[in-house]
Scaffold this active site. Structure first.
Site, short mmCIF file in Angstrom:
data_model
loop_
_atom_site.label_atom_id
_atom_site.label_comp_id
_atom_site.label_asym_id
_atom_site.label_seq_id
_atom_site.Cartn_x
_atom_site.Cartn_y
_atom_site.Cartn_z
N GLN A 12 -2.34 5.07 -4.73
CA GLN A 12 -0.92 5.39 -4.48
C GLN A 12 -0.74 6.14 -3.17
O GLN A 12 0.03 5.76 -2.30
CB GLN A 12 -0.39 6.23 -5.64
CG GLN A 12 1.01 6.77 -5.37
CD GLN A 12 1.48 7.69 -6.48
OE1 GLN A 12 1.32 7.39 -7.64
NE2 GLN A 12 2.09 8.81 -6.12
N ASN A 219 -3.32 18.66 0.98
CA ASN A 219 -1.93 18.60 0.57
C ASN A 219 -1.23 19.95 0.69
O ASN A 219 -0.06 20.01 1.06
CB ASN A 219 -1.82 18.06 -0.86
CG ASN A 219 -1.46 16.59 -0.87
OD1 ASN A 219 -1.06 16.05 0.17
ND2 ASN A 219 -1.61 15.94 -1.99
N GLU A 287 -15.75 6.61 19.87
CA GLU A 287 -16.10 7.64 20.85
C GLU A 287 -15.76 9.03 20.33
O GLU A 287 -16.44 10.00 20.65
CB GLU A 287 -15.36 7.38 22.17
CG GLU A 287 -15.99 6.24 22.95
CD GLU A 287 -15.21 5.92 24.20
OE1 GLU A 287 -15.04 6.81 25.05
OE2 GLU A 287 -14.74 4.77 24.30
N1 LIG Z 1 0.13 13.65 0.58
C1 LIG Z 1 0.30 12.86 -0.49
N2 LIG Z 1 -0.41 13.08 -1.61
C2 LIG Z 1 -0.22 12.26 -2.67
C3 LIG Z 1 0.72 11.19 -2.63
N3 LIG Z 1 0.68 10.56 -3.84
C4 LIG Z 1 -0.23 11.22 -4.59
N4 LIG Z 1 -0.77 12.25 -3.88
C5 LIG Z 1 -1.83 13.17 -4.31
O1 LIG Z 1 -2.96 12.33 -4.62
C6 LIG Z 1 -3.60 12.77 -5.80
C7 LIG Z 1 -3.45 11.70 -6.86
O2 LIG Z 1 -3.92 10.54 -6.34
P1 LIG Z 1 -3.13 9.14 -6.38
O3 LIG Z 1 -3.24 8.55 -5.00
O4 LIG Z 1 -1.78 9.30 -6.97
O5 LIG Z 1 -4.04 8.35 -7.40
P2 LIG Z 1 -4.57 6.89 -7.29
O6 LIG Z 1 -5.55 6.78 -6.18
O7 LIG Z 1 -3.42 5.93 -7.29
O8 LIG Z 1 -5.41 6.74 -8.65
P3 LIG Z 1 -4.92 6.35 -10.13
O9 LIG Z 1 -3.43 6.58 -10.19
O10 LIG Z 1 -5.71 7.23 -11.00
O11 LIG Z 1 -5.27 4.92 -10.29
C8 LIG Z 1 -2.91 14.08 -6.18
O12 LIG Z 1 -3.66 15.10 -5.57
C9 LIG Z 1 -1.53 13.96 -5.57
O13 LIG Z 1 -0.99 15.22 -5.27
C10 LIG Z 1 1.44 10.98 -1.43
O14 LIG Z 1 2.26 10.07 -1.29
N5 LIG Z 1 1.20 11.84 -0.41
MG LIG Z 2 -2.16 5.43 -8.92
#
Ligand SMILES: Nc1nc2c(ncn2[C@@H]2O[C@H](COP(=O)(O)OP(=O)(O)OP(=O)(O)O)[C@@H](O)[C@H]2O)c(=O)[nH]1
Ligand SMILES: [Mg+2]
Length: 315
Positions: A12, A219, A287
């Site tokens: 995500q 974050n 680089e």
């Molecule tokens: N900066 C930022 N952090 C994000 C975002 N979406 C989720 N997070 C962070 O990412 C972590 C969760 O990971 P996700 O990327 O939602 O999870 P995923 O990789 O989709 O994995 P699953 O949902 O378990 O399949 C948490 O620490 C969230 O705070 C985003 O759009 N921006």
């Molecule tokens: Mg996810």
């Protein structure tokens, strides 16, 4: 000579940051070509984009040449991976949908449940052939592939688990192509995901071993910048002087991911601009690694952005 880079967005967070990145990159290239209503397809654009002629099936590749080549249909050199459909579907329905075709994404229904092992041990092997096929498709359209550019978070299951698996795959299949990762670290204290410390730790082991260079973004740091900006804006509105130190603005409920991703995208844009545009500072991502990585495993770079202004953050 074009130096191409293939972006791999996992999970995500990776896809949401990627979405912001592509949006800003297009805007930057359009601004750089100001004066021409339809910017030509040149080496600068070809590092992150392909130009295809969609009148043919399958669409025919149009290479950047010495003379001005018009843009037919831009496609991002990217592979989108998420084990939930929501974010990728939104991307494919949104204004950037033309940048991606069905050969470029892999989705599943249930997600990795914030579990690194589910991503790394189950979804990774399950989609390994499909991922390699999509990467190969992108790699074959490159003239001189320089690096893979991974966007992912370490806190969830897909970005961290499948992301780690993809890094290992790339190390096996394309050992000579640099692997550059932008990894979003979870908040140390109040993260949305209870398992995020475990997922991060397990990913770190893979990042240390299989990435050539990692740009960690935290974050909490992104959130601090947003809150600082809000405090500036509020004070500026009230007619006061801008503060020089961290201000205490009100914390909004939930995280402003859109704005946080805007900062990450801006940072990546700046980092890659020397590779995307011609100029005296023209260097490629490899680089950066050559100059800043003293030992192979000591490849975690600290990033900062200056000048620090609110117009920069609105991207
Ligand atoms: N900066 C930022 N952090 C994000 C975002 N979406 C989720 N997070 C962070 O990412 C972590 C969760 O990971 P996700 O990327 O939602 O999870 P995923 O990789 O989709 O994995 P699953 O949902 O378990 O399949 C948490 O620490 C969230 O705070 C985003 O759009 N921006
Ligand atoms: Mg996810």
């Amino acid at each position: 000579m074009p130096r191409e880079c293939i972006t791999i967005q996992a999970g995500q967070c990776g896809n949401q940051v990627g979405c912001k990145f592509w949006e800003s990159a297009l805007r930057e290239h359009a601004a750089a070509a100001s004066g021409t209503r339809y910017p030509a397809f040149d080496d600068a654009l070809s590092s992150f984009f392909r130009n295809v002629d969609t009148r043919y099936t399958p669409p025919r590749e149009i290479k950047a040449g010495n003379c001005s080549v018009p843009i037919q249909c831009l496609k991002a050199r990217a592979v989108l991976i998420d084990m939930e459909e929501g974010v990728v579907n939104q991307l494919l329905k949104g204004p950037l949908s033309e940048l991606f075709d069905e050969k470029q994404y892999i989705t599943d229904n249930s997600g990795s449940g914030n579990n690194w092992a589910q991503g790394h041990e189950f979804y990774g092997p399950k989609y390994s052939d499909a991922i390699l096929e999509k990467v190969r498709h992108e790699a074959e359209s490159c003239h001189s592939l320089q690096s893979f550019f991974m966007l992912h978070s370490l806190g969830g299951g897909t970005g961290s688990g499948v992301g780690s698996y993809v890094l290992e795959l790339l190390n096996d299949m394309y050992p000579k192509v640099h692997r550059f990762c932008t990894s979003i670290f979870p908040n140390a204290e109040d993260d949305d995901v209870i398992t995020s410390p475990y997922n991060s730790l397990l990913s770190m082991a893979v990042l240390a071993e299989h990435a050539d260079c990692v740009l960690p973004l935290e974050n909490q740091a992104l959130l601090d910048i947003i809150q600082k900006k809000e405090s500036w804006d509020a004070k500026a509105e009230a007619g006061q002087r801008l503060p020089t130190s961290r201000g205490g603005s009100k914390v909004r409920p939930g995280k402003p991911f859109d704005e946080m991703n805007g900062i990450a995208a801006n940072l990546l844009l700046h980092l890659t601009s020397s590779m995307r545009f011609e100029g005296t500072l023209n260097v490629d991502l490899n680089e950066i690694t050559t100059n800043l990585v003293p030992f192979p495993r000591l490849h975690f770079l600290v990033s900062s952005m200056a000048p620090y202004s609110s117009s920069l953050l609105s991207g």
